[in-house]
Design a protein around this motif. Sequence first.
Motif, short mmCIF file in Angstrom:
data_model
loop_
_atom_site.label_atom_id
_atom_site.label_comp_id
_atom_site.label_asym_id
_atom_site.label_seq_id
_atom_site.Cartn_x
_atom_site.Cartn_y
_atom_site.Cartn_z
N ASP A 220 26.49 36.34 63.08
CA ASP A 220 26.42 37.13 61.85
C ASP A 220 27.79 37.39 61.20
O ASP A 220 27.91 38.28 60.34
CB ASP A 220 25.76 38.48 62.13
CG ASP A 220 24.28 38.36 62.47
OD1 ASP A 220 23.64 37.41 61.96
OD2 ASP A 220 23.78 39.18 63.26
N GLY A 222 30.37 37.58 58.65
CA GLY A 222 30.34 37.47 57.20
C GLY A 222 29.00 37.74 56.57
O GLY A 222 28.91 37.91 55.34
N GLY A 223 27.92 37.77 57.36
CA GLY A 223 26.58 37.99 56.82
C GLY A 223 25.53 37.56 57.83
O GLY A 223 25.83 37.04 58.90
N ASN A 224 24.27 37.73 57.50
CA ASN A 224 23.18 37.47 58.43
C ASN A 224 23.00 35.98 58.73
O ASN A 224 22.83 35.17 57.80
CB ASN A 224 21.86 38.03 57.88
CG ASN A 224 21.85 39.54 57.79
OD1 ASN A 224 22.46 40.22 58.62
ND2 ASN A 224 21.16 40.06 56.79
N ARG A 226 24.72 33.45 59.39
CA ARG A 226 25.54 32.43 58.73
C ARG A 226 25.94 31.33 59.71
O ARG A 226 26.09 30.18 59.32
CB ARG A 226 26.78 33.07 58.09
CG ARG A 226 26.41 33.99 56.94
CD ARG A 226 27.61 34.36 56.09
NE ARG A 226 27.19 35.18 54.95
CZ ARG A 226 27.98 35.49 53.94
NH1 ARG A 226 29.24 35.07 53.90
NH2 ARG A 226 27.52 36.23 52.94
N SER A 248 32.29 31.93 58.79
CA SER A 248 32.52 32.44 57.45
C SER A 248 33.57 33.54 57.48
O SER A 248 33.49 34.47 58.28
CB SER A 248 31.21 32.99 56.88
OG SER A 248 31.37 33.44 55.57
N THR A 249 34.58 33.40 56.63
CA THR A 249 35.68 34.37 56.47
C THR A 249 36.66 34.39 57.63
O THR A 249 37.58 35.20 57.64
CB THR A 249 35.16 35.81 56.26
OG1 THR A 249 34.65 36.34 57.50
CG2 THR A 249 34.09 35.87 55.21
N LYS A 258 26.60 31.09 53.33
CA LYS A 258 25.66 32.10 52.85
C LYS A 258 24.78 32.58 54.00
O LYS A 258 24.67 31.93 55.04
CB LYS A 258 24.78 31.50 51.74
CG LYS A 258 25.55 30.96 50.55
CD LYS A 258 26.25 32.05 49.77
CE LYS A 258 26.72 31.59 48.40
NZ LYS A 258 27.61 30.42 48.45
N ASP A 259 24.13 33.71 53.79
CA ASP A 259 23.18 34.21 54.79
C ASP A 259 22.11 33.16 55.06
O ASP A 259 21.61 32.49 54.15
CB ASP A 259 22.52 35.49 54.29
CG ASP A 259 23.48 36.67 54.23
OD1 ASP A 259 24.64 36.51 54.66
OD2 ASP A 259 23.07 37.74 53.74
#
Length: 456
Positions: A220, A222-224, A226, A248-249, A258-259
């Motif tokens: 997860d 950076g987001g769900n 990913r 991510s990041t 993206k998620d």
Amino acid sequence: MHFSRFKTIVLILLAWFVLTASSCCDFTISSQIDSKQKISDTQGNFTGTLDDGDHFGTAVTNIGDLEVDGVTDVAVGAAFDDDGGSNRGALWVLFMDDNGQVDIDQKVSDSDGGFGIGLDDDDRFGQAIAGIGDLNRDGVRDLAVGAPLDDDGGTDRGAVWILFMNTDGSVRARQKISDTIGGFTDVLDDNDQFGSAIAGIGDINNDGINDVAVGAPFDDTGGNDRGAVYILFMNNNGTVRFTHKIASTVRLFESNLKDFDYFGSAITGIGDLDGDGRTDIAAGSPGTDDGGIDKGAVWILFLNTDGSVKREQKISATSGELDGGLNAGDRFGSAVTSIGDANDDAHTDIAVGVPFSDEGGTDRGAVWVLFLSGDGEVLDKSILASDRGSFGIGLDDGDQFGNAVTSIGDMDGNGATDLLVGAERDDDGGPDRGAAWVLFMQRAETDIDFVLFDNK
């Protein structure tokens, strides 16, 4: 002049011609199937016992010539096998004949092949498999095997097992890598599913020991969901010396994931694609929504020696010159493998699994052969499916051909790299017992149609 040298010179001249006068011609590269051999509960001289729902073909990998008979051997995962308990998982080491049939098979599971105890219900050992060379330097090639639903440290955090092999396909010794063991010091969270994908990537940091890349597609950062890829710098006893996470990041990776992309669902080493002296990798993210929901993507990652990303190139419905053909829900990037330089242009090419493709029927699946440039973009592609690439009959609705793919070298000696492709929901012998297909490939052909020359 030797034919191969002549062909190389011709291809160089053609490439120059295309670059300097590209408006003059249509440039196409194609790869077709010469013949095929299915391995399943009822075909390919496979004598092992499969049960309904085993999903033989969950993962496939080239393990080199383990028994030293001149023919490449392979390992095939069956992640839903019930040896010792429900869905603990298994793999099969298949000693191959050069006709694509099985000579001898050896099962490795909770109760077979010398593995011993250590698996729990629903671990799904065999979800991913990779040949990693001779890690412990005993003269026998070794394996890394994913168990992405292992619960060390928390629910479904995942694990990787390093298997030190015997020449008969049984396990001599093993080392587990997880949130709590094996020298892994990075942080895993519940449901990361570390071990969903694995690749042997050679010696990244030039310390004389082969390294490993591992996917955690439900990470997860950076987001769900990913996703993430871990570069594991190894010790020769199978423990981890240090790691580098790509997500991510994180640090230099500017991917804009993206998620629910599920980056890290598939991984392969692709050699030194950009010619900078460093090994590069490709990673699948089948949940990518470029151009439509779950069309999928593959990331070409140009690496530094510390495992960080120097530069990346995305290949999707809208990036990397893939040039169309994907539909919503295809999940391009569910599997990926290097196939070497298939078209003799000095750049590594790849094959990508598209298991939910509807070519020829619902969810029959497909494999896309992508011819790459040195910057990771697609020069051209060929599609191998129920009604494409000279495959012919053999696939049924729901087989999910392409859920796993690996190159197996030139098994038939015709100068082309051959493929082993999983179809984990094939029903030979019973529902979802699974299958793997040996695809004997033709040499890639390059065609140019001249229409106009204007070099102004």
